[in-house]
Design a protein around this motif. Structure first.
Motif, short mmCIF file in Angstrom:
data_model
loop_
_atom_site.label_atom_id
_atom_site.label_comp_id
_atom_site.label_asym_id
_atom_site.label_seq_id
_atom_site.Cartn_x
_atom_site.Cartn_y
_atom_site.Cartn_z
N CYS A 1 13.04 44.68 -18.46
CA CYS A 1 14.00 43.70 -17.97
C CYS A 1 13.86 43.65 -16.45
CB CYS A 1 15.41 44.09 -18.36
SG CYS A 1 16.68 43.00 -17.66
N ALA A 2 13.31 42.54 -15.96
CA ALA A 2 13.17 42.34 -14.52
C ALA A 2 14.44 41.70 -13.98
CB ALA A 2 11.97 41.45 -14.24
N VAL A 3 14.98 42.32 -12.93
CA VAL A 3 16.25 41.86 -12.35
C VAL A 3 15.98 41.29 -10.96
CG1 VAL A 3 18.59 42.53 -11.70
CG2 VAL A 3 17.42 43.72 -13.59
N SER A 4 16.53 40.12 -10.68
CA SER A 4 16.40 39.52 -9.36
C SER A 4 17.70 38.83 -8.98
CB SER A 4 15.23 38.53 -9.31
OG SER A 4 15.45 37.47 -10.23
N GLY A 5 17.81 38.49 -7.71
CA GLY A 5 19.02 37.83 -7.25
C GLY A 5 20.04 38.82 -6.74
N ARG A 6 21.26 38.36 -6.56
CA ARG A 6 22.29 39.19 -5.98
C ARG A 6 22.84 40.19 -6.99
NH1 ARG A 6 28.06 37.13 -3.39
NH2 ARG A 6 28.77 39.18 -2.70
N THR A 7 22.84 41.44 -6.63
CA THR A 7 23.43 42.48 -7.47
C THR A 7 24.29 43.36 -6.59
OG1 THR A 7 21.51 43.92 -7.13
CG2 THR A 7 21.50 42.53 -9.09
N ALA B 1 23.16 51.34 -22.12
CA ALA B 1 23.35 50.82 -20.76
C ALA B 1 23.15 51.93 -19.75
CB ALA B 1 24.74 50.21 -20.61
N LYS B 2 22.87 51.50 -18.54
CA LYS B 2 22.63 52.45 -17.46
C LYS B 2 23.38 51.99 -16.21
CE LYS B 2 18.90 54.87 -15.05
NZ LYS B 2 19.30 56.16 -15.62
N LEU B 3 24.10 52.91 -15.62
CA LEU B 3 24.72 52.61 -14.33
C LEU B 3 23.64 52.71 -13.27
CD1 LEU B 3 27.14 53.38 -16.20
CD2 LEU B 3 28.26 54.25 -14.15
N TRP B 4 23.41 51.60 -12.57
CA TRP B 4 22.22 51.48 -11.73
C TRP B 4 22.15 52.55 -10.66
CZ3 TRP B 4 17.94 48.93 -12.56
CH2 TRP B 4 17.03 48.80 -11.51
N ASN C 1 12.68 46.90 -9.39
CA ASN C 1 13.93 46.30 -9.88
C ASN C 1 13.83 45.96 -11.37
OD1 ASN C 1 16.08 46.29 -8.13
ND2 ASN C 1 16.17 44.07 -7.97
N THR C 2 13.34 46.91 -12.12
CA THR C 2 13.09 46.71 -13.54
C THR C 2 13.69 47.86 -14.32
OG1 THR C 2 11.04 45.51 -13.12
CG2 THR C 2 11.30 46.46 -15.31
#
Length: 122
Positions: free
Chosen positions: A22-28, A50-53, A77-78
């Protein structure tokens, strides 16, 4: 705005392994939660794990505990979902999603990827 894109789905035999990305982009936000869900035909969307980043906390549904593992690559960021010892009942479309707090409920996750199909043959 957060964008999520899953990949890695496919056909796998019972007892085999598959790794989803799962590639994550944008505002986090630093404390966001990255969750994995799945939905089989005719069934409701189901929490997988789930995982707390920003922390080392990871939690799973009982149905996948001991078989599935969530990990992350911060540089890319994956987030990954390693699926081992898969069963036919693991067949579903798998989604990653971002939420702001620890939860098992899909309604607490506001941004979703388009999903990737996993099919386990018997």
């Amino acid at each position: 705005q957060v964008q999520l894109v899953e990949s890695g789905g496919g056909l796998v035999q019972t007892g085999g392994s598959l790794r989803l990305s799962c590639a994550v982009s944008g505002r986090t936000f630093n404390n966001y939660v990255l969750g994995w869900f799945r939905q089989a035909p005719g069934k409701e969307r189901e929490f997988v794990g789930a995982k707390l980043w920003s922390l080392t906390i990871t939690y799973y549904a009982d149905s996948v505990k001991g078989r599935f593992t969530i990990s992350r690559d911060s540089a890319k960021n994956t987030v990954y979902l390693q699926m081992n010892s898969v069963k036919p009942e693991d067949t579903a479309v798998y989604y990653c999603a971002v939420g702001s707090r620890r939860s098992y409920a899909a309604s607490d996750f506001g941004s979703w990827g388009p999903g990737t199909q996993v099919t386990v043959s018997s």
